[in-house]
Scaffold this active site. Structure first.
Site, PDB file in Angstrom:
ATOM      1  N   LYS A  11       0.927  -1.462   0.150  1.00 50.16           N
ATOM      2  CA  LYS A  11      -0.700   0.038   0.016  1.00 50.16           C
ATOM      3  C   LYS A  11       0.725   1.125   0.127  1.00 50.16           C
ATOM      4  CE  LYS A  11       1.426   1.067   4.479  1.00 50.16           C
ATOM      5  NZ  LYS A  11       1.869   2.559   4.522  1.00 50.16           N
ATOM      6  N   VAL A  97      11.021  -4.300   2.561  1.00 59.84           N
ATOM      7  CA  VAL A  97      11.111  -4.654   3.990  1.00 59.84           C
ATOM      8  C   VAL A  97      11.268  -3.207   5.143  1.00 59.84           C
ATOM      9  CG1 VAL A  97      12.121  -6.074   5.815  1.00 59.84           C
ATOM     10  CG2 VAL A  97      11.568  -6.693   3.894  1.00 59.84           C
ATOM     11  N   GLY A  99       9.625   0.011   4.637  1.00 60.38           N
ATOM     12  CA  GLY A  99       9.642   0.484   3.791  1.00 60.38           C
ATOM     13  C   GLY A  99       8.467   1.694   3.376  1.00 60.38           C
ATOM     14  N   ALA A 106       0.545  -7.165   4.771  1.00 56.54           N
ATOM     15  CA  ALA A 106       0.247  -7.816   3.979  1.00 56.54           C
ATOM     16  C   ALA A 106       0.579  -9.068   3.924  1.00 56.54           C
ATOM     17  CB  ALA A 106       1.220  -7.193   2.651  1.00 56.54           C
ATOM     18  N   ASP A 138      -2.455  -1.983  10.418  1.00 57.27           N
ATOM     19  CA  ASP A 138      -2.636  -1.887   8.826  1.00 57.27           C
ATOM     20  C   ASP A 138      -2.894  -3.005   8.217  1.00 57.27           C
ATOM     21  OD1 ASP A 138      -0.877   0.707   8.489  1.00 57.27           O
ATOM     22  OD2 ASP A 138       0.972  -0.085   8.028  1.00 57.27           O
TER      23      ASP A 138
HETATM   24  P1  ATP Z   1       4.425  -0.323   7.553  1.00 51.81           P
HETATM   25  O1  ATP Z   1       4.348   0.620   6.191  1.00 51.81           O
HETATM   26  O2  ATP Z   1       3.014  -1.353   8.096  1.00 51.81           O
HETATM   27  O3  ATP Z   1       4.556   0.358   8.710  1.00 51.81           O
HETATM   28  P2  ATP Z   1       6.702  -1.227   7.186  1.00 51.81           P
HETATM   29  O4  ATP Z   1       6.430  -1.716   5.148  1.00 51.81           O
HETATM   30  O5  ATP Z   1       7.494   0.254   7.256  1.00 51.81           O
HETATM   31  O6  ATP Z   1       5.376  -0.785   7.779  1.00 51.81           O
HETATM   32  P3  ATP Z   1       7.118  -3.817   6.860  1.00 51.81           P
HETATM   33  O7  ATP Z   1       7.907  -4.303   6.107  1.00 51.81           O
HETATM   34  O8  ATP Z   1       5.549  -4.196   7.275  1.00 51.81           O
HETATM   35  O9  ATP Z   1       7.457  -2.413   7.663  1.00 51.81           O
HETATM   36  O10 ATP Z   1       8.531  -4.325   7.898  1.00 51.81           O
HETATM   37  C1  ATP Z   1       9.122  -3.668   9.752  1.00 51.81           C
HETATM   38  C2  ATP Z   1       9.890  -4.851  10.184  1.00 51.81           C
HETATM   39  O11 ATP Z   1       8.533  -5.866  10.561  1.00 51.81           O
HETATM   40  C3  ATP Z   1      10.677  -5.201   9.676  1.00 51.81           C
HETATM   41  O12 ATP Z   1      11.709  -4.373  10.129  1.00 51.81           O
HETATM   42  C4  ATP Z   1      10.827  -6.872   9.824  1.00 51.81           C
HETATM   43  O13 ATP Z   1      11.794  -7.088  11.476  1.00 51.81           O
HETATM   44  C5  ATP Z   1       8.848  -7.505  10.881  1.00 51.81           C
HETATM   45  N1  ATP Z   1       8.329  -8.357   9.890  1.00 51.81           N
HETATM   46  C6  ATP Z   1       7.334  -9.541  10.507  1.00 51.81           C
HETATM   47  N2  ATP Z   1       7.154  -9.949   9.565  1.00 51.81           N
HETATM   48  C7  ATP Z   1       7.388  -9.395   8.970  1.00 51.81           C
HETATM   49  C8  ATP Z   1       7.085  -9.900   6.726  1.00 51.81           C
HETATM   50  N3  ATP Z   1       6.491 -11.196   6.944  1.00 51.81           N
HETATM   51  N4  ATP Z   1       7.649  -9.142   6.550  1.00 51.81           N
HETATM   52  C9  ATP Z   1       8.670  -7.821   6.592  1.00 51.81           C
HETATM   53  N5  ATP Z   1       8.429  -7.686   8.464  1.00 51.81           N
HETATM   54  C10 ATP Z   1       8.417  -8.086   8.750  1.00 51.81           C
END
Ligand code: ATP
Length: 300
Positions: A11, A97, A99, A106, A138
Site C-alpha cells: 500500500k 521490508v 519501507g 500484507a 495496517d
Molecule cells: P508499515 O508501512 O506498516 O509501517 P513497513 O512497510 O514500514 O510497515 P514492514 O516491511 O512491514 O515495514 O516491516 C517492519 C518490520 O516488521 C521489519 O523490520 C521486520 O522485522 C518485521 N516483520 C515481521 N514480519 C514481517 C514480514 N512477514 N515481512 C516483513 N517484515 C516483517
C-alpha cells in the site's frame, strides 16, 4: 486441500494525517490507503506445526521466528477457531521490508486468507478483520485492498470509490526506517516547534480526485504528516523526491513512515520512465512502476 497460494498487495498512503499524541502513546489518524500492484505471495501448505520461510530479494531482512507477522496471523486464526492447526508458510517477498509499504501487514493478511482456506474454516471476512485489527493497525486494510479511509489508529475502515487507475513509481531507499522511530521523531519535531497540532481532517478534495480518477488533482493533494520526520531521519530522501518532481511526477511523497518515496505518474509509460530515472540515483536501491487500486489478497 494440501496447499493454498495467495497474492497480496503493498500500500501507499495518499493521505496520512497524524493527530496529537494521545495519553496511551498512540495518535488518532486519518489515513487514505491505496493498494498497489507490488505483491508478496504467501503459500500455506499442510503441516503439523506453524513455520515460515522467506524467499526473494528482501528475504534476509525478515524474521523467521515468532516476530514474523505471518506466523502471528496463522496462530491468531488457529486460536480463533479454537483448535491446534499447522501450516508451512512460504513467503515470496517483493514488497520492500521496513519501507513504509506495509509488507509485514500484507503477509499477515495473506496468511489469514491462505490458512482460512487451507484449514477449511470458511470464516467470513468480518471475522478475519477482527483478528487483523489485533495484529496491527495496517493489517485490516491489507485484508481489504482497493482504496479506503482509515480512522482511529487506522483500523476503522470505509471504502473510498475510485474512478479509474492511477500509475505510480516507487523509489526504494537503501536500508529501512522503523515506524516507531518515525512517530517518535514526529512527536519530537512537533514538541520543539511548540505549534498546536490540529485534529486530523479527511481531505474532501483528495477524495473527489480519487472518485473522478483525476491524477493531476490527486498529485496536488497528496499529503503525509510523517514526511518531515522521515526526512529529518533520512535527509537523503529530499534528493529522491526532488529528482522525481523534476522528472515530471504529478505528486511526490514519502510512503507511510518511509523511506520508500512514491511518485504519481500521468500513465503507465511515464511511471516506467520515472522508475528508470529513480533507479539511477545514488540515493535509491531500486525503483518499481506499479498501478492502483488493486484488490486485497486472493487465492491464485
Ligand atoms: P508499515 O508501512 O506498516 O509501517 P513497513 O512497510 O514500514 O510497515 P514492514 O516491511 O512491514 O515495514 O516491516 C517492519 C518490520 O516488521 C521489519 O523490520 C521486520 O522485522 C518485521 N516483520 C515481521 N514480519 C514481517 C514480514 N512477514 N515481512 C516483513 N517484515 C516483517
Amino acid at each position: 486441500m494440501s496447499s493454498v497460494t495467495v497474492r497480496v498487495p503493498a500500500k501507499v498512503n495518499v493521505q496520512l494525517s497524524v493527530g496529537p499524541l494521545r495519553e496511551d502513546g498512540y495518535h488518532d489518524l486519518v489515513n487514505v490507503f491505496h493498494a498497489v500492484s507490488v505483491f508478496d505471495e504467501v503459500v500455506a501448505k499442510e503441516s503439523d506445526s506453524i513455520t515460515v520461510s522467506v524467499a526473494g530479494e528482501w528475504a534476509d531482512q525478515v524474521p523467521l521466528d515468532d516476530g514474523n507477522l505471518a506466523i502471528q496471523a496463522a496462530r491468531a486464526l488457529a486460536k480463533h477457531a479454537g483448535r491446534t492447526y499447522g501450516a508451512e508458510l512460504i513467503i515470496h517477498k517483493s514488497i520492500p521490508v521496513a519501507g513504509g509499504m506495509a509488507g509485514g501487514s500484507a503477509d499477515a493478511a495473506g496468511a489469514l486468507v491462505a490458512c482460512n482456506e487451507l484449514w477449511g474454516l470458511g470464516l467470513p471476512v468480518e471475522d478475519l478483520m477482527e483478528i487483523a485489527a489485533d495484529l496491527g493497525s495496517d493489517v485490516p486494510f491489507s485484508l481489504l485492498g482497493g482504496t479506503a479511509v482509515g480512522t482511529g489508529r487506522g483500523e476503522r475502515l470505509s471504502d473510498a470509490p475510485t474512478g479509474g487507475e492511477f500509475h505510480w513509481a516507487f523509489a526504494v531507499a537503501h536500508g529501512g526506517l522503523s515506524t516507531a522511530k518515525v512517530y517518535a521523531e514526529c512527536d519530537r519535531l512537533r514538541e520543539s516547534s511548540g505549534a498546536e497540532v490540529p485534529w486530523p481532517q479527511l481531505s474532501e478534495s483528495l477524495l473527489a480526485a480519487l472518485r473522478t480518477g483525476d491524477a493531476e488533482a490527486l498529485g496536488a493533494r497528496l499529503g503525509n504528516d510523517l514526511q518531515a520526520a522521515a526526512l529529518s531521519l533520512r535527509p537523503d530522501l529530499s534528493q529522491t523526491l526532488d529528482a522525481g518532481r523534476e522528472a515530471g511526477a504529478l505528486g511526490a511523497l514519502v510512503s507511510g513512515s518511509g523511506p520508500t518515496c512514491a511518485f504519481l505518474a500521468t500513465d503507465a509509460d511515464h511511471a516506467q520512465r520515472l522508475a528508470d530515472t529513480l533507479t539511477a540515483l545514488p540515493t535509491c536501491r531500486t525503483a518499481l512502476a506499479a498501478h492502483g487500486p488493486v484488490p486485497g489478497p486472493r487465492p491464485v
